[in-house]
Design a protein around this motif. Structure first.
Motif, short mmCIF file in Angstrom:
data_model
loop_
_atom_site.label_atom_id
_atom_site.label_comp_id
_atom_site.label_asym_id
_atom_site.label_seq_id
_atom_site.Cartn_x
_atom_site.Cartn_y
_atom_site.Cartn_z
N LEU A 39 1.37 -39.69 8.26
CA LEU A 39 1.44 -38.63 7.26
C LEU A 39 2.85 -38.03 7.19
CD1 LEU A 39 -0.28 -37.11 5.24
CD2 LEU A 39 -0.99 -35.57 7.07
N GLU A 40 3.53 -37.93 8.32
CA GLU A 40 4.92 -37.46 8.30
C GLU A 40 5.80 -38.40 7.47
OE1 GLU A 40 5.01 -35.26 12.70
OE2 GLU A 40 5.67 -37.35 12.48
N ILE A 41 5.55 -39.69 7.59
CA ILE A 41 6.33 -40.66 6.80
C ILE A 41 6.02 -40.50 5.32
CG2 ILE A 41 6.59 -43.14 6.34
CD1 ILE A 41 6.19 -43.57 9.39
N ILE A 42 4.76 -40.27 4.98
CA ILE A 42 4.40 -40.03 3.58
C ILE A 42 5.08 -38.78 3.06
CG2 ILE A 42 2.46 -39.35 2.09
CD1 ILE A 42 0.73 -41.29 3.73
N GLU A 43 5.10 -37.72 3.85
CA GLU A 43 5.77 -36.49 3.41
C GLU A 43 7.26 -36.71 3.19
OE1 GLU A 43 3.31 -32.66 4.93
OE2 GLU A 43 4.47 -33.68 6.48
N GLU A 44 7.89 -37.49 4.06
CA GLU A 44 9.31 -37.79 3.87
C GLU A 44 9.51 -38.61 2.60
OE1 GLU A 44 13.41 -38.42 4.13
OE2 GLU A 44 12.08 -36.84 4.88
N ALA A 45 8.62 -39.55 2.32
CA ALA A 45 8.71 -40.34 1.09
C ALA A 45 8.60 -39.46 -0.13
CB ALA A 45 7.62 -41.41 1.10
N ILE A 46 7.70 -38.49 -0.10
CA ILE A 46 7.54 -37.58 -1.23
C ILE A 46 8.77 -36.69 -1.38
CG2 ILE A 46 6.21 -35.59 -2.06
CD1 ILE A 46 3.73 -36.95 -0.85
N ARG A 47 9.32 -36.22 -0.25
CA ARG A 47 10.52 -35.40 -0.31
C ARG A 47 11.67 -36.15 -0.97
NH1 ARG A 47 15.23 -34.75 1.62
NH2 ARG A 47 15.06 -36.63 2.90
N GLN A 48 11.81 -37.42 -0.64
CA GLN A 48 12.90 -38.22 -1.22
C GLN A 48 12.75 -38.45 -2.72
OE1 GLN A 48 13.50 -41.97 0.76
NE2 GLN A 48 13.67 -41.06 2.80
N THR A 49 11.53 -38.40 -3.23
CA THR A 49 11.28 -38.85 -4.60
C THR A 49 10.79 -37.75 -5.52
OG1 THR A 49 9.05 -39.55 -3.87
CG2 THR A 49 10.78 -41.23 -3.90
N ARG A 50 10.94 -36.53 -5.10
CA ARG A 50 10.53 -35.41 -6.01
C ARG A 50 11.41 -35.39 -7.26
NH1 ARG A 50 6.73 -32.14 -4.00
NH2 ARG A 50 6.50 -31.90 -1.74
N GLU B 71 10.21 -45.23 -3.04
CA GLU B 71 10.23 -45.24 -4.50
C GLU B 71 8.81 -44.95 -4.96
OE1 GLU B 71 11.75 -49.03 -5.76
OE2 GLU B 71 13.40 -48.93 -4.29
N ARG B 72 8.66 -43.96 -5.84
CA ARG B 72 7.33 -43.62 -6.38
C ARG B 72 7.42 -43.55 -7.89
NH1 ARG B 72 4.56 -38.61 -5.04
NH2 ARG B 72 6.60 -37.65 -5.30
N ASP B 73 6.48 -44.21 -8.56
CA ASP B 73 6.49 -44.23 -10.02
C ASP B 73 5.12 -43.95 -10.59
OD1 ASP B 73 9.27 -45.14 -10.81
OD2 ASP B 73 8.72 -46.72 -9.38
N ARG B 74 5.11 -43.38 -11.79
CA ARG B 74 3.88 -43.22 -12.58
C ARG B 74 4.00 -44.15 -13.77
NH1 ARG B 74 2.97 -37.07 -13.90
NH2 ARG B 74 5.22 -37.13 -14.19
N ARG B 75 3.30 -45.25 -13.72
CA ARG B 75 3.39 -46.25 -14.78
C ARG B 75 2.43 -45.97 -15.93
NH1 ARG B 75 8.20 -48.48 -13.41
NH2 ARG B 75 8.15 -49.43 -11.32
N ARG B 76 1.29 -45.34 -15.65
CA ARG B 76 0.33 -45.04 -16.71
C ARG B 76 0.68 -43.68 -17.32
NH1 ARG B 76 -4.89 -46.12 -12.95
NH2 ARG B 76 -3.68 -44.64 -11.69
N PRO B 77 0.71 -43.58 -18.64
CA PRO B 77 1.21 -42.35 -19.28
C PRO B 77 0.49 -41.08 -18.85
CG PRO B 77 0.94 -44.10 -20.90
CD PRO B 77 0.33 -44.60 -19.61
N ASP B 78 -0.79 -41.17 -18.54
CA ASP B 78 -1.55 -39.96 -18.21
C ASP B 78 -1.78 -39.78 -16.71
OD1 ASP B 78 -3.10 -42.20 -18.20
OD2 ASP B 78 -4.83 -41.31 -19.19
N SER B 79 -1.05 -40.53 -15.89
CA SER B 79 -1.19 -40.38 -14.44
C SER B 79 -0.63 -39.04 -13.99
CB SER B 79 -0.46 -41.50 -13.71
OG SER B 79 -1.12 -42.73 -13.86
N ARG B 80 -1.34 -38.36 -13.12
CA ARG B 80 -0.85 -37.11 -12.55
C ARG B 80 -0.02 -37.35 -11.30
NH1 ARG B 80 -4.55 -32.28 -11.52
NH2 ARG B 80 -2.45 -31.40 -11.32
N SER B 81 -0.26 -38.49 -10.65
CA SER B 81 0.44 -38.81 -9.40
C SER B 81 0.91 -40.26 -9.47
CB SER B 81 -0.48 -38.60 -8.20
OG SER B 81 -0.93 -37.26 -8.12
#
Length: 342
Positions: free
Chosen positions: A331-342, A203-213
């Motif tokens: 890093l592979e796990i991070i890439e999979e996390a990003i793939r799931q949450t695009r 799960e990835r979230d941007r809580r601050r309105p001006d966050s880019r990531s």
């Protein structure tokens, strides 16, 4: 190799707070050069290390590469792989601050390049030498928790406004966001303790309105060993969770607060000084079971161990302090996390 002539690229948090003090504190190394293009950081580097050459850019560094044995890359994430290739082509050994690269493919390319060049390449996974992590490893090894079933690990702080540094301004493709910043630490610790992972939920979230990531992210991992890991990482937590909460068949381990070495270095204390790596308030971890709660003294954290082991690898052919393949797996796990949450 008598003394390991070392150049550090970057004098932001990674270079100034971690690498430069550690290299300067170890007699096996000479802090020969620091590369920074910032006038303010140049002044700070000259003040702290007056005997060290301060270079304005990497062109100047690589033009005199024969003067160095080791290059430490402590620059923004998306520069890690290109600078590592350049350092290897120049004939030096390389330390890369985590993450090893922005993509696993890029990381595999530079590890192959290091092997073909006959040079050492390793990754600064310093959190393996956090005091609370060393304490937890010892508690698990002694069997005090019984069979470990669940590993909860959190790295959280309160920064409700976005900053002006590259970590806040970079997008995910540039290695920006809290998952790229803290995920390599938390995932690496989980893999070190409990081994290979079969299932990932993110799960990835941007809580601050001006966050880019992402600035508030969560991962769950299922290990082959049967342990379930839950990892929290956030820059917008008004109050943090326990740093570790580990549940076993006999007892639960808990610790609170981040390892003090980073804060101590920012405050001007140096590795090797009395009390460095220990919490000034004398806090302890706890192990709790049905019979009650016991305090467990925290080991002193010691990031110097990374550079001690690296010196042995360079001088005597000993094992690397961190196998880069470990960092590639994270890093592979991070890439999979990003793939799931695009």
């Amino acid at each position: 190799m008598s003394v390991i002539r070392t150049a550090i690229i970057g004098f932001g948090t990674a270079g100034r707070v971690f690498h430069a003090p550690l290299v300067a504190a170890d007699p096996h190394y000479a802090l020969s050069a620091i590369v920074t293009g910032s006038p303010e950081r140049e002044r700070a580097a000259r003040h702290s290390y007056p005997q060290t050459d301060i270079l304005a850019d990497t062109d100047a560094l690589f033009a005199s590469a024969r003067e160095f044995d080791l290059v430490v890359i402590a620059s923004p994430n998306d520069s890690h792989a290109p600078l590592a290739r350049a350092a290897l082509e120049a004939g030096t050994h390389v330390v890369i601050d985590k993450p090893i690269a922005v993509t696993a493919a890029g990381a595999r390319e530079i590890t192959t390049a290091a092997r073909e060049a006959g040079r050492v390449l390793t990754v600064f996974q310093n959190r393996r030498w956090d005091g609370d992590f060393l304490t937890l490893r010892d508690v698990i090894a002694r069997g005090r928790l019984g069979e470990v079933r669940q590993f909860d690990s959190a790295f959280e702080w309160w920064q409700p406004d976005t900053g002006t540094g590259w970590k806040d301004l970079a997008g995910p493709d540039q290695g920006g966001g809290v998952l790229y910043d803290l995920g390599p630490h938390l995932i690496d610790q989980a893999l070190q303790l409990f081994g290979e992972v079969t299932d990932i939920h993110a799960e990835r979230d941007r809580r601050r309105p001006d966050s880019r990531s992402d600035d508030d992210s969560f991962l769950t991992l299922r290990h082959v060993s049967g342990v379930r890991t839950r990892l929290w990482m956030s820059t917008v937590a008004p109050a943090p969770r326990p740093r570790f909460r580990v549940s076993g068949s006999r007892a639960v381990f808990r610790s609170h607060g981040l390892d003090p070495q980073e804060a101590q270095s920012i405050a001007g204390r140096r590795p090797g000084e009395t009390g460095f790596g220990l919490h000034d308030d004398g806090r302890a971890a706890v192990v709790e079971d049905p019979q009650g709660t016991q305090n467990v003294p925290l080991h002193a954290g010691d990031y110097r161990e990374f550079y001690r082991r690296l010196a042995a690898a360079l001088r005597e052919g000993g094992p690397l302090p961190v196998d880069p393949n470990d960092s590639i797996r994270a890093l592979e796990i991070i890439e999979e996390a990003i793939r799931q949450t695009r």
